[in-house]
Design a protein around this motif. Sequence first.
Motif, mmCIF file in Angstrom:
data_model
loop_
_atom_site.group_PDB
_atom_site.id
_atom_site.type_symbol
_atom_site.label_atom_id
_atom_site.label_comp_id
_atom_site.label_asym_id
_atom_site.label_seq_id
_atom_site.Cartn_x
_atom_site.Cartn_y
_atom_site.Cartn_z
ATOM 1 N N GLU A 1 -7.444 -33.307 41.278
ATOM 2 C CA GLU A 1 -7.277 -31.854 41.109
ATOM 3 C C GLU A 1 -5.834 -31.444 41.366
ATOM 4 O O GLU A 1 -5.285 -30.590 40.661
ATOM 5 C CB GLU A 1 -8.234 -31.116 42.043
ATOM 6 N N TRP A 2 -5.216 -32.076 42.337
ATOM 7 C CA TRP A 2 -3.804 -31.814 42.629
ATOM 8 C C TRP A 2 -2.941 -32.096 41.398
ATOM 9 O O TRP A 2 -2.027 -31.339 41.080
ATOM 10 C CB TRP A 2 -3.354 -32.667 43.821
ATOM 11 N N GLU A 3 -3.255 -33.170 40.676
ATOM 12 C CA GLU A 3 -2.492 -33.519 39.481
ATOM 13 C C GLU A 3 -2.597 -32.428 38.412
ATOM 14 O O GLU A 3 -1.618 -32.128 37.732
ATOM 15 C CB GLU A 3 -2.959 -34.865 38.917
ATOM 16 N N VAL A 4 -3.771 -31.829 38.265
ATOM 17 C CA VAL A 4 -3.935 -30.743 37.294
ATOM 18 C C VAL A 4 -3.121 -29.530 37.730
ATOM 19 O O VAL A 4 -2.405 -28.926 36.926
ATOM 20 C CB VAL A 4 -5.427 -30.361 37.123
ATOM 21 N N MET B 1 1.092 -44.325 49.524
ATOM 22 C CA MET B 1 1.441 -42.911 49.350
ATOM 23 C C MET B 1 0.273 -42.146 48.744
ATOM 24 O O MET B 1 -0.019 -41.023 49.157
ATOM 25 C CB MET B 1 2.697 -42.774 48.492
ATOM 26 N N ASN B 2 -0.420 -42.734 47.779
ATOM 27 C CA ASN B 2 -1.592 -42.076 47.183
ATOM 28 C C ASN B 2 -2.680 -41.839 48.218
ATOM 29 O O ASN B 2 -3.334 -40.793 48.212
ATOM 30 C CB ASN B 2 -2.128 -42.876 45.999
ATOM 31 N N VAL B 3 -2.865 -42.798 49.123
ATOM 32 C CA VAL B 3 -3.848 -42.619 50.198
ATOM 33 C C VAL B 3 -3.420 -41.464 51.104
ATOM 34 O O VAL B 3 -4.226 -40.598 51.460
ATOM 35 C CB VAL B 3 -4.032 -43.923 51.005
ATOM 36 N N ALA B 4 -2.143 -41.432 51.471
ATOM 37 C CA ALA B 4 -1.638 -40.359 52.346
ATOM 38 C C ALA B 4 -1.773 -38.999 51.667
ATOM 39 O O ALA B 4 -2.232 -38.028 52.290
ATOM 40 C CB ALA B 4 -0.178 -40.625 52.718
ATOM 41 N N TYR B 5 -1.398 -38.911 50.401
ATOM 42 C CA TYR B 5 -1.551 -37.652 49.669
ATOM 43 C C TYR B 5 -3.029 -37.267 49.565
ATOM 44 O O TYR B 5 -3.382 -36.100 49.653
ATOM 45 C CB TYR B 5 -0.943 -37.738 48.268
ATOM 46 N N GLY B 6 -3.887 -38.256 49.376
ATOM 47 C CA GLY B 6 -5.318 -37.994 49.305
ATOM 48 C C GLY B 6 -5.860 -37.396 50.593
ATOM 49 O O GLY B 6 -6.699 -36.489 50.567
ATOM 50 N N ARG B 7 -5.377 -37.887 51.712
ATOM 51 C CA ARG B 7 -5.785 -37.307 53.002
ATOM 52 C C ARG B 7 -5.338 -35.850 53.093
ATOM 53 O O ARG B 7 -6.072 -34.993 53.571
ATOM 54 C CB ARG B 7 -5.191 -38.105 54.151
ATOM 55 N N GLN B 8 -4.124 -35.599 52.649
ATOM 56 C CA GLN B 8 -3.599 -34.231 52.712
ATOM 57 C C GLN B 8 -4.380 -33.290 51.804
ATOM 58 O O GLN B 8 -4.765 -32.201 52.222
ATOM 59 C CB GLN B 8 -2.115 -34.219 52.335
ATOM 60 N N THR B 9 -4.607 -33.690 50.576
ATOM 61 C CA THR B 9 -5.330 -32.805 49.666
ATOM 62 C C THR B 9 -6.774 -32.616 50.124
ATOM 63 O O THR B 9 -7.336 -31.536 49.947
ATOM 64 C CB THR B 9 -5.280 -33.311 48.203
ATOM 65 N N ALA B 10 -7.359 -33.647 50.751
ATOM 66 C CA ALA B 10 -8.728 -33.523 51.258
ATOM 67 C C ALA B 10 -8.814 -32.438 52.336
ATOM 68 O O ALA B 10 -9.818 -31.716 52.398
ATOM 69 C CB ALA B 10 -9.220 -34.862 51.804
ATOM 70 N N THR B 11 -7.769 -32.311 53.149
ATOM 71 C CA THR B 11 -7.790 -31.250 54.171
ATOM 72 C C THR B 11 -7.766 -29.868 53.531
ATOM 73 O O THR B 11 -8.158 -28.892 54.163
ATOM 74 C CB THR B 11 -6.618 -31.371 55.165
ATOM 75 N N LYS C 1 -3.159 -23.210 46.828
ATOM 76 C CA LYS C 1 -3.490 -24.589 47.222
ATOM 77 C C LYS C 1 -2.343 -25.524 46.851
ATOM 78 O O LYS C 1 -1.999 -26.434 47.608
ATOM 79 C CB LYS C 1 -4.785 -25.057 46.549
ATOM 80 N N TRP C 2 -1.772 -25.308 45.682
ATOM 81 C CA TRP C 2 -0.637 -26.137 45.261
ATOM 82 C C TRP C 2 0.523 -25.980 46.234
ATOM 83 O O TRP C 2 1.124 -26.968 46.649
ATOM 84 C CB TRP C 2 -0.201 -25.770 43.840
ATOM 85 N N LEU C 3 0.826 -24.738 46.618
ATOM 86 C CA LEU C 3 1.929 -24.497 47.554
ATOM 87 C C LEU C 3 1.672 -25.155 48.909
ATOM 88 O O LEU C 3 2.579 -25.752 49.503
ATOM 89 C CB LEU C 3 2.158 -22.995 47.740
ATOM 90 N N GLU C 4 0.462 -25.053 49.408
ATOM 91 C CA GLU C 4 0.142 -25.676 50.696
ATOM 92 C C GLU C 4 0.241 -27.196 50.594
ATOM 93 O O GLU C 4 0.756 -27.852 51.491
ATOM 94 C CB GLU C 4 -1.246 -25.254 51.179
ATOM 95 N N ALA C 5 -0.237 -27.760 49.501
ATOM 96 C CA ALA C 5 -0.114 -29.208 49.299
ATOM 97 C C ALA C 5 1.360 -29.615 49.229
ATOM 98 O O ALA C 5 1.741 -30.665 49.765
ATOM 99 C CB ALA C 5 -0.848 -29.634 48.032
ATOM 100 N N MET C 6 2.179 -28.796 48.602
ATOM 101 C CA MET C 6 3.620 -29.081 48.533
ATOM 102 C C MET C 6 4.253 -29.052 49.914
ATOM 103 O O MET C 6 5.096 -29.893 50.234
ATOM 104 C CB MET C 6 4.329 -28.078 47.612
ATOM 105 N N ARG C 7 3.858 -28.091 50.739
ATOM 106 C CA ARG C 7 4.384 -28.027 52.111
ATOM 107 C C ARG C 7 4.030 -29.312 52.866
ATOM 108 O O ARG C 7 4.876 -29.898 53.543
ATOM 109 C CB ARG C 7 3.829 -26.812 52.844
ATOM 110 N N MET C 8 2.785 -29.718 52.754
ATOM 111 C CA MET C 8 2.346 -30.926 53.444
ATOM 112 C C MET C 8 3.048 -32.164 52.897
ATOM 113 O O MET C 8 3.471 -33.034 53.665
ATOM 114 C CB MET C 8 0.827 -31.063 53.310
ATOM 115 N N ALA C 9 3.170 -32.254 51.592
ATOM 116 C CA ALA C 9 3.832 -33.401 50.972
ATOM 117 C C ALA C 9 5.296 -33.465 51.375
ATOM 118 O O ALA C 9 5.827 -34.557 51.623
ATOM 119 C CB ALA C 9 3.702 -33.331 49.455
#
Length: 185
Positions: free
Chosen positions: A64-67, A47-57, A132-140
């Motif tokens: 940074e996502w954690e902050v 899951m961390n790898v998948a989230y990492g791919r998403q945040t990288a996009t 950025k947080w909102l977009e990451a949430m949509r992807m997650a």
Amino acid sequence: MPETSDTAGGAEPSLEEQIAAYQREFQDLDPQVEQVVSALQRLNRRMNVAYGRQTATLGMSNAEWEVLKALVVSGAPYRLGPGELAKRLGLTPAAMTHRIDRMAAEGLVNRERDENNRVRVIVELTHEGREKWLEAMRMASVFEEDLLQDLDGEERRILGAVLTRLLRRVEETQPDAEGRLSDLD
């Protein structure tokens, strides 16, 4: 049918292969316990790898996502001191300072002096950081819905309750295990 893998080629062994190897080397092992723990560890890593791919996009890291997440969870006006952020994320002050420096340069957070205590610094989420947080949430959310697609509502509720009980148990018995405690990033 057990998951198979090419362990000779360097690939990770299947859970069944891993547990069999553990039992061969440590006869007191409870295979049910090991299956649960190993599956959770692998799921977390993947899951961390998948989230990492998403945040990288989105041009940011999981760190940074954690902050951003910690600032949003703190509630409006999305402001915390660096020490509080470090504590919430299980980081040393030096690691937190490094992370905040990167994020401020990227426009995700602002660093300001506390109006009531000019010595104290406050880290505040910017509009860009919130977007950025909102977009990451949509992807997650899409990823997480896909992950849980084979579970009905009751199974999701039960799984959530069981995992929460396990988390509470660790938090009660390992109160110092909130996160990383060294400069790892």
